[in-house]
Design a protein around this motif. Sequence first.
Motif, PDB file in Angstrom:
ATOM      1  N   ASN A   1     -25.084  21.816 -17.218  1.00  0.00           N
ATOM      2  CA  ASN A   1     -26.244  21.105 -16.699  1.00  0.00           C
ATOM      3  C   ASN A   1     -25.807  19.835 -15.976  1.00  0.00           C
ATOM      4  N   LYS A   2     -26.089  19.769 -14.683  1.00  0.00           N
ATOM      5  CA  LYS A   2     -25.669  18.617 -13.873  1.00  0.00           C
ATOM      6  C   LYS A   2     -26.275  17.313 -14.385  1.00  0.00           C
ATOM      7  N   ALA A   3     -27.454  17.370 -14.947  1.00  0.00           N
ATOM      8  CA  ALA A   3     -28.113  16.161 -15.447  1.00  0.00           C
ATOM      9  C   ALA A   3     -27.354  15.545 -16.617  1.00  0.00           C
ATOM     10  N   ASP A   4     -26.570  16.343 -17.337  1.00  0.00           N
ATOM     11  CA  ASP A   4     -25.826  15.840 -18.491  1.00  0.00           C
ATOM     12  C   ASP A   4     -24.480  15.227 -18.124  1.00  0.00           C
ATOM     13  N   MET A   5     -24.069  15.338 -16.860  1.00  0.00           N
ATOM     14  CA  MET A   5     -22.744  14.878 -16.469  1.00  0.00           C
ATOM     15  C   MET A   5     -22.733  13.366 -16.263  1.00  0.00           C
ATOM     16  N   GLN A   6     -21.675  12.737 -16.696  1.00  0.00           N
ATOM     17  CA  GLN A   6     -21.469  11.316 -16.468  1.00  0.00           C
ATOM     18  C   GLN A   6     -20.239  11.165 -15.577  1.00  0.00           C
ATOM     19  N   ASP A   7     -20.437  10.710 -14.358  1.00  0.00           N
ATOM     20  CA  ASP A   7     -19.333  10.533 -13.429  1.00  0.00           C
ATOM     21  C   ASP A   7     -18.973   9.053 -13.414  1.00  0.00           C
ATOM     22  N   ASN A   8     -17.798   8.732 -13.940  1.00  0.00           N
ATOM     23  CA  ASN A   8     -17.390   7.338 -14.108  1.00  0.00           C
ATOM     24  C   ASN A   8     -16.501   6.814 -12.991  1.00  0.00           C
ATOM     25  N   VAL A   9     -16.304   7.599 -11.935  1.00  0.00           N
ATOM     26  CA  VAL A   9     -15.329   7.218 -10.920  1.00  0.00           C
ATOM     27  C   VAL A   9     -15.958   7.234  -9.534  1.00  0.00           C
ATOM     28  N   GLU A  10     -15.665   6.212  -8.769  1.00  0.00           N
ATOM     29  CA  GLU A  10     -16.056   6.132  -7.361  1.00  0.00           C
ATOM     30  C   GLU A  10     -14.762   6.233  -6.551  1.00  0.00           C
ATOM     31  N   VAL A  11     -14.649   7.281  -5.763  1.00  0.00           N
ATOM     32  CA  VAL A  11     -13.452   7.472  -4.944  1.00  0.00           C
ATOM     33  C   VAL A  11     -13.728   6.911  -3.556  1.00  0.00           C
ATOM     34  N   GLY A  12     -12.865   6.043  -3.098  1.00  0.00           N
ATOM     35  CA  GLY A  12     -13.063   5.422  -1.793  1.00  0.00           C
ATOM     36  C   GLY A  12     -11.760   4.933  -1.200  1.00  0.00           C
ATOM     37  N   ARG A  13     -11.886   4.054  -0.234  1.00  0.00           N
ATOM     38  CA  ARG A  13     -10.707   3.488   0.419  1.00  0.00           C
ATOM     39  C   ARG A  13      -9.950   2.602  -0.560  1.00  0.00           C
ATOM     40  N   SER A  14      -8.633   2.561  -0.399  1.00  0.00           N
ATOM     41  CA  SER A  14      -7.804   1.715  -1.236  1.00  0.00           C
ATOM     42  C   SER A  14      -7.923   0.263  -0.784  1.00  0.00           C
ATOM     43  N   LEU A  15      -8.345  -0.615  -1.679  1.00  0.00           N
ATOM     44  CA  LEU A  15      -8.429  -2.032  -1.357  1.00  0.00           C
ATOM     45  C   LEU A  15      -7.049  -2.603  -1.057  1.00  0.00           C
ATOM     46  N   VAL A  16      -6.033  -2.100  -1.755  1.00  0.00           N
ATOM     47  CA  VAL A  16      -4.670  -2.573  -1.534  1.00  0.00           C
ATOM     48  C   VAL A  16      -4.198  -2.203  -0.131  1.00  0.00           C
ATOM     49  N   GLU A  17      -4.429  -0.958   0.282  1.00  0.00           N
ATOM     50  CA  GLU A  17      -4.028  -0.548   1.627  1.00  0.00           C
ATOM     51  C   GLU A  17      -4.767  -1.342   2.694  1.00  0.00           C
ATOM     52  N   ASP A  18      -6.040  -1.605   2.480  1.00  0.00           N
ATOM     53  CA  ASP A  18      -6.805  -2.393   3.437  1.00  0.00           C
ATOM     54  C   ASP A  18      -6.229  -3.805   3.560  1.00  0.00           C
ATOM     55  N   MET A  19      -5.863  -4.403   2.424  1.00  0.00           N
ATOM     56  CA  MET A  19      -5.302  -5.753   2.457  1.00  0.00           C
ATOM     57  C   MET A  19      -3.933  -5.758   3.130  1.00  0.00           C
ATOM     58  N   LYS A  20      -3.116  -4.736   2.865  1.00  0.00           N
ATOM     59  CA  LYS A  20      -1.793  -4.664   3.480  1.00  0.00           C
ATOM     60  C   LYS A  20      -1.887  -4.422   4.984  1.00  0.00           C
ATOM     61  N   ALA A  21      -2.973  -3.834   5.448  1.00  0.00           N
ATOM     62  CA  ALA A  21      -3.145  -3.556   6.873  1.00  0.00           C
ATOM     63  C   ALA A  21      -3.439  -4.818   7.667  1.00  0.00           C
ATOM     64  N   GLN A  22      -3.908  -5.859   7.008  1.00  0.00           N
ATOM     65  CA  GLN A  22      -4.194  -7.119   7.694  1.00  0.00           C
ATOM     66  C   GLN A  22      -2.889  -7.893   7.845  1.00  0.00           C
ATOM     67  N   LYS A  23      -2.477  -8.118   9.072  1.00  0.00           N
ATOM     68  CA  LYS A  23      -1.207  -8.782   9.345  1.00  0.00           C
ATOM     69  C   LYS A  23      -1.439 -10.248   9.688  1.00  0.00           C
ATOM     70  N   ASN A  24      -0.539 -11.085   9.200  1.00  0.00           N
ATOM     71  CA  ASN A  24      -0.616 -12.491   9.563  1.00  0.00           C
ATOM     72  C   ASN A  24       0.172 -12.718  10.855  1.00  0.00           C
ATOM     73  N   ALA A  25       0.164 -13.951  11.366  1.00  0.00           N
ATOM     74  CA  ALA A  25       0.794 -14.265  12.653  1.00  0.00           C
ATOM     75  C   ALA A  25       2.292 -13.941  12.654  1.00  0.00           C
ATOM     76  N   VAL A  26       2.984 -14.251  11.560  1.00  0.00           N
ATOM     77  CA  VAL A  26       4.424 -13.987  11.494  1.00  0.00           C
ATOM     78  C   VAL A  26       4.696 -12.484  11.550  1.00  0.00           C
ATOM     79  N   SER A  27       3.921 -11.692  10.813  1.00  0.00           N
ATOM     80  CA  SER A  27       4.098 -10.237  10.835  1.00  0.00           C
ATOM     81  C   SER A  27       3.881  -9.670  12.228  1.00  0.00           C
ATOM     82  N   LEU A  28       2.884 -10.194  12.930  1.00  0.00           N
ATOM     83  CA  LEU A  28       2.602  -9.714  14.285  1.00  0.00           C
ATOM     84  C   LEU A  28       3.741 -10.043  15.246  1.00  0.00           C
TER      85      LEU A  28
END
Length: 159
Positions: free
Chosen positions: A124-151
């Motif tokens: 029964n789908k109504a009885d299921m408890q889904d405890n996880v939200e799958v999405g973009r990695s916050l770490v990867e998003d932060m690493k993608a932002q480059k500072n002036a020296v990296s650029l």
Amino acid sequence: MDQAATQLQLTPQVFFAYAILTMNECALFTNAGSIDDTAKSHLEAGGVTVLPYHEIWSYLATWGQQLNTDRETSQPPSEAKQSDSKDGEKKNAPPTYKASISGKTSWAVAEALGKVICFILCGNKADMQDNVEVGRSLVEDMKAQKNAVSLILHRVTCS
């Protein structure tokens, strides 16, 4: 000292670990021999709890059960209108009672937390408890932002 020995000294140590970061704690699950006492003391001084690698599974199962309990005992979200912030996020959004993981995270982790993966086996789908939200990695998003020296370094090395 020969070149191989010099390169070995400059190579960062790599070890297997799981890290859990919540609003209230930060835990690192790794084998005892992976980090020395100095590194462990430094981590603990920074508020990181270092735990044995194999304890991750019981920790995740307990966390998943706590998410279920929190969701079941919470008050319904307020019907009050929420205002948008300048970046489009809702202010004072009600808690979701879910763990956030990236799509690259092991599905064993998602299952241990209580991610509903197979609807056929769950009944029964109504009885299921889904405890996880799958999405973009916050770490990867932060690493993608480059500072002036990296650029600048990127421009120099790629031209």
